[in-house]
Design a protein around this motif. Structure first.
Motif, mmCIF file in Angstrom:
data_model
loop_
_atom_site.group_PDB
_atom_site.id
_atom_site.type_symbol
_atom_site.label_atom_id
_atom_site.label_comp_id
_atom_site.label_asym_id
_atom_site.label_seq_id
_atom_site.Cartn_x
_atom_site.Cartn_y
_atom_site.Cartn_z
ATOM 1 N N ARG A 93 6.162 0.599 8.462
ATOM 2 C CA ARG A 93 6.516 0.779 7.054
ATOM 3 C C ARG A 93 7.967 1.204 6.868
ATOM 4 O O ARG A 93 8.560 0.974 5.840
ATOM 5 C CB ARG A 93 5.556 1.789 6.400
ATOM 6 C CG ARG A 93 4.192 1.191 6.124
ATOM 7 C CD ARG A 93 3.180 2.221 5.699
ATOM 8 N NE ARG A 93 2.794 3.094 6.807
ATOM 9 C CZ ARG A 93 1.911 4.079 6.707
ATOM 10 N NH1 ARG A 93 1.338 4.329 5.551
ATOM 11 N NH2 ARG A 93 1.599 4.804 7.758
ATOM 12 N N HIS A 126 1.818 -4.275 9.280
ATOM 13 C CA HIS A 126 2.353 -4.093 7.924
ATOM 14 C C HIS A 126 3.778 -4.653 7.887
ATOM 15 O O HIS A 126 4.761 -3.924 8.076
ATOM 16 C CB HIS A 126 2.333 -2.615 7.546
ATOM 17 C CG HIS A 126 2.747 -2.393 6.132
ATOM 18 N ND1 HIS A 126 1.872 -2.434 5.082
ATOM 19 C CD2 HIS A 126 3.968 -2.172 5.589
ATOM 20 C CE1 HIS A 126 2.531 -2.240 3.952
ATOM 21 N NE2 HIS A 126 3.806 -2.075 4.239
ATOM 22 N N ASP A 167 -1.001 -3.371 -4.640
ATOM 23 C CA ASP A 167 0.450 -3.576 -4.737
ATOM 24 C C ASP A 167 0.812 -4.946 -4.206
ATOM 25 O O ASP A 167 -0.016 -5.638 -3.616
ATOM 26 C CB ASP A 167 1.222 -2.478 -3.983
ATOM 27 C CG ASP A 167 0.777 -2.351 -2.538
ATOM 28 O OD1 ASP A 167 0.276 -3.337 -1.963
ATOM 29 O OD2 ASP A 167 0.928 -1.253 -1.975
ATOM 30 N N GLU A 169 2.547 -5.928 -1.717
ATOM 31 C CA GLU A 169 2.394 -6.156 -0.274
ATOM 32 C C GLU A 169 0.957 -6.501 0.117
ATOM 33 O O GLU A 169 0.717 -7.131 1.128
ATOM 34 C CB GLU A 169 2.802 -4.894 0.507
ATOM 35 C CG GLU A 169 4.267 -4.628 0.506
ATOM 36 C CD GLU A 169 4.531 -3.154 0.261
ATOM 37 O OE1 GLU A 169 4.630 -2.800 -0.935
ATOM 38 O OE2 GLU A 169 4.622 -2.387 1.226
ATOM 39 N N LYS A 190 2.879 -1.391 -7.673
ATOM 40 C CA LYS A 190 2.895 0.040 -7.322
ATOM 41 C C LYS A 190 4.328 0.490 -7.102
ATOM 42 O O LYS A 190 5.128 -0.235 -6.527
ATOM 43 C CB LYS A 190 2.092 0.230 -6.024
ATOM 44 C CG LYS A 190 2.086 1.650 -5.487
ATOM 45 C CD LYS A 190 1.210 1.770 -4.251
ATOM 46 C CE LYS A 190 1.950 1.459 -2.985
ATOM 47 N NZ LYS A 190 1.122 1.546 -1.775
ATOM 48 N N ARG A 192 6.289 3.651 -5.290
ATOM 49 C CA ARG A 192 6.077 4.823 -4.442
ATOM 50 C C ARG A 192 7.204 5.820 -4.652
ATOM 51 O O ARG A 192 8.376 5.458 -4.563
ATOM 52 C CB ARG A 192 5.995 4.390 -2.975
ATOM 53 C CG ARG A 192 5.726 5.536 -2.015
ATOM 54 C CD ARG A 192 5.410 5.049 -0.613
ATOM 55 N NE ARG A 192 4.062 4.545 -0.431
ATOM 56 C CZ ARG A 192 2.970 5.300 -0.385
ATOM 57 N NH1 ARG A 192 3.065 6.611 -0.540
ATOM 58 N NH2 ARG A 192 1.789 4.759 -0.181
ATOM 59 N N ASP A 220 -6.857 -3.645 1.065
ATOM 60 C CA ASP A 220 -5.506 -3.239 1.451
ATOM 61 C C ASP A 220 -5.454 -3.104 2.967
ATOM 62 O O ASP A 220 -6.498 -2.976 3.612
ATOM 63 C CB ASP A 220 -5.139 -1.906 0.775
ATOM 64 C CG ASP A 220 -3.623 -1.712 0.647
ATOM 65 O OD1 ASP A 220 -2.854 -2.592 1.094
ATOM 66 O OD2 ASP A 220 -3.209 -0.673 0.096
ATOM 67 N N ASP A 221 -4.255 -3.110 3.523
ATOM 68 C CA ASP A 221 -4.169 -3.006 4.991
ATOM 69 C C ASP A 221 -4.367 -1.563 5.465
ATOM 70 O O ASP A 221 -5.147 -1.308 6.373
ATOM 71 C CB ASP A 221 -2.839 -3.579 5.519
ATOM 72 C CG ASP A 221 -1.605 -2.891 4.962
ATOM 73 O OD1 ASP A 221 -1.685 -2.290 3.871
ATOM 74 O OD2 ASP A 221 -0.538 -2.958 5.605
ATOM 75 N N ILE A 222 -3.682 -0.617 4.817
ATOM 76 C CA ILE A 222 -3.710 0.769 5.305
ATOM 77 C C ILE A 222 -4.296 1.696 4.249
ATOM 78 O O ILE A 222 -3.902 1.636 3.076
ATOM 79 C CB ILE A 222 -2.270 1.240 5.641
ATOM 80 C CG1 ILE A 222 -1.698 0.389 6.780
ATOM 81 C CG2 ILE A 222 -2.234 2.718 6.015
ATOM 82 C CD1 ILE A 222 -0.221 0.645 7.057
ATOM 83 N N ILE A 223 -5.223 2.543 4.664
ATOM 84 C CA ILE A 223 -5.673 3.620 3.779
ATOM 85 C C ILE A 223 -5.261 4.900 4.504
ATOM 86 O O ILE A 223 -5.830 5.241 5.543
ATOM 87 C CB ILE A 223 -7.210 3.607 3.556
ATOM 88 C CG1 ILE A 223 -7.729 2.212 3.188
ATOM 89 C CG2 ILE A 223 -7.601 4.654 2.498
ATOM 90 C CD1 ILE A 223 -7.166 1.621 1.901
ATOM 91 N N THR A 225 -3.458 8.418 2.850
ATOM 92 C CA THR A 225 -3.912 9.567 2.053
ATOM 93 C C THR A 225 -4.991 9.138 1.053
ATOM 94 O O THR A 225 -5.665 9.984 0.460
ATOM 95 C CB THR A 225 -2.748 10.157 1.223
ATOM 96 O OG1 THR A 225 -2.292 9.144 0.313
ATOM 97 C CG2 THR A 225 -1.598 10.610 2.092
ATOM 98 N N GLY A 226 -5.114 7.841 0.826
ATOM 99 C CA GLY A 226 -6.076 7.327 -0.158
ATOM 100 C C GLY A 226 -5.518 7.337 -1.579
ATOM 101 O O GLY A 226 -6.144 6.824 -2.501
ATOM 102 N N THR A 228 -3.119 5.692 -3.082
ATOM 103 C CA THR A 228 -2.895 4.372 -3.701
ATOM 104 C C THR A 228 -4.186 3.885 -4.344
ATOM 105 O O THR A 228 -4.201 3.426 -5.499
ATOM 106 C CB THR A 228 -2.429 3.368 -2.612
ATOM 107 O OG1 THR A 228 -1.179 3.806 -2.103
ATOM 108 C CG2 THR A 228 -2.321 1.956 -3.146
HETATM 109 C C1 R5P Z 1 1.666 0.414 1.833
HETATM 110 O O1 R5P Z 1 2.271 -0.318 1.090
HETATM 111 C C2 R5P Z 1 0.303 0.110 2.350
HETATM 112 O O2 R5P Z 1 -0.058 -1.232 2.154
HETATM 113 C C3 R5P Z 1 -0.755 1.020 1.754
HETATM 114 O O3 R5P Z 1 -0.941 0.693 0.390
HETATM 115 C C4 R5P Z 1 -0.365 2.458 1.885
HETATM 116 O O4 R5P Z 1 0.116 2.747 3.161
HETATM 117 C C5 R5P Z 1 -1.544 3.349 1.533
HETATM 118 O O5 R5P Z 1 -1.165 4.678 1.675
HETATM 119 P P1 R5P Z 1 -1.951 5.838 0.938
HETATM 120 O O6 R5P Z 1 -3.409 5.671 1.279
HETATM 121 O O7 R5P Z 1 -1.360 7.098 1.517
HETATM 122 O O8 R5P Z 1 -1.674 5.708 -0.507
#
Ligand code: R5P
Length: 293
Positions: A93, A126, A167, A169, A190, A192, A220-223, A225-226, A228
């Motif tokens: 990222r 990512h 978002d 991405e 989104k 940030r 989404d790819d990454i969760i 902190t949740g 988003t």
């Molecule tokens: C970032 O753009 C990734 O695709 C995720 O949306 C992001 O990393 C989620 O992070 P968090 O769960 O902390 O909001």
């Protein structure tokens, strides 16, 4: 060929070895009281193609040192070729100098890995500003995707879905999955503000008609902190959405993310690129297809 399960990759590596009908060994890893680690290659690697499987989470930097030490040792012990399979690969990222003087982490990590390995396979990296892994790594670098597995999961388990990417991405996952199962989707916007604070807005072009009767499936790819997903759900609730499921590929789940999502009535499902309570989608078959003896 020999598959070696590193400390955060064993849960997948054993299954991959079984599915690919190849031998398996665990990497020996010890940690000293001062934080240094020592690794030991237990099996004979001489003249073999070695595949290290490591995901990078919790102590991310230890995970990196572990694979560097293991690859260096395998090379010393005459391994023929050394590959890294990263179900989750970190530091992607930070792909630009957002503030002056910052490290472009994605480039530094790619340089180090390229020095020690002959090739790398990453599940759903990512990639945002960098379009391809081969622009980053100077070795063979391939991307695998869990999208077909997610599509299959939705088809089997969720009726009447409306897929939402929080978002821009996320379109690589949300749109592709929606197209695969031929259902409607929406990609939101989104902004940030920090590692914890995000603001999600509805793109005016989005057609959210019929949202009330749908099961909203965030993809989404990454969760992490949740936040988003929590912010996105807040927005959609105002439009009348009631049922939320979130499918994330990499469940990093820090700072009570799972509890926060549960409290907001969002049911989280992830793959096992990072092993945790929510890992309902197994990626070992996906890796086994690429790892051929
Ligand atoms: C970032 O753009 C990734 O695709 C995720 O949306 C992001 O990393 C989620 O992070 P968090 O769960 O902390 O909001």
């Amino acid at each position: 060929m020999l598959i070696i399960g590193c400390s955060k990759g064993r849960h997948i590596a054993q299954k991959v070895a079984k599915k690919a009908k190849t031998s398996y060994s665990e990497l020996g890893v010890n940690k000293f009281p001062d934080g240094e680690i020592k690794v030991r290659i237990i099996a004979n690697v001489s003249n073999k193609t070695v595949v290290l499987i490591q995901s990078f989470y919790e102590n991310v930097n230890d995970c990196i040192i572990e694979v560097i030490f293991a690859a260096k040792t395998a090379r010393d012990l005459n391994a023929k070729k050394i590959f890294l399979v990263a179900p989750y690969f970190p530091y992607l990222r930070q792909d630009k100098r957002f503030n002056s003087g910052e490290c472009i982490s994605i480039e530094a990590i790619a340089d180090i890995i390229s020095k020690y390995f002959d090739g790398i396979y990453i599940i759903d990296p990512h990639l945002h500003r960098q379009k391809s892994l081969s622009n980053l790594f100077s070795i063979k670098a391939e991307k695998l995707t869990a999208n077909p597995l997610i599509a299959e999961y939705i088809q089997k388990n969720i009726k009447n879905p409306l897929i939402v990417g929080p978002d821009w991405e996320s379109y690589k996952w949300a749109r592709h999955v929606a197209e695969e199962i031929k259902c409607s989707y929406a990609i939101l916007e989104k902004k940030r503000y920090s590692g914890r604070k995000v603001k999600v807005t509805l793109n005016k072009k989005i057609d959210m008609k019929g949202i009330k009767g749908k099961n909203i499936v965030f993809v989404d790819d990454i969760i992490s902190t949740g936040n988003t997903i929590l912010e996105t759900a807040k927005k959609l609730r105002k439009l009348g959405a009631k049922k939320f499921i979130c499918i994330g590929i990499h469940g990093i789940l820090v700072e009570n993310a799972l509890q926060k999502l549960k409290k907001a009535n969002i049911n989280l499902i992830t793959t096992n690129t990072i092993q945790n309570k929510t890992s309902k989608i197994d990626v070992s078959g996906l890796v086994a297809k690429y790892v051929k003896p």
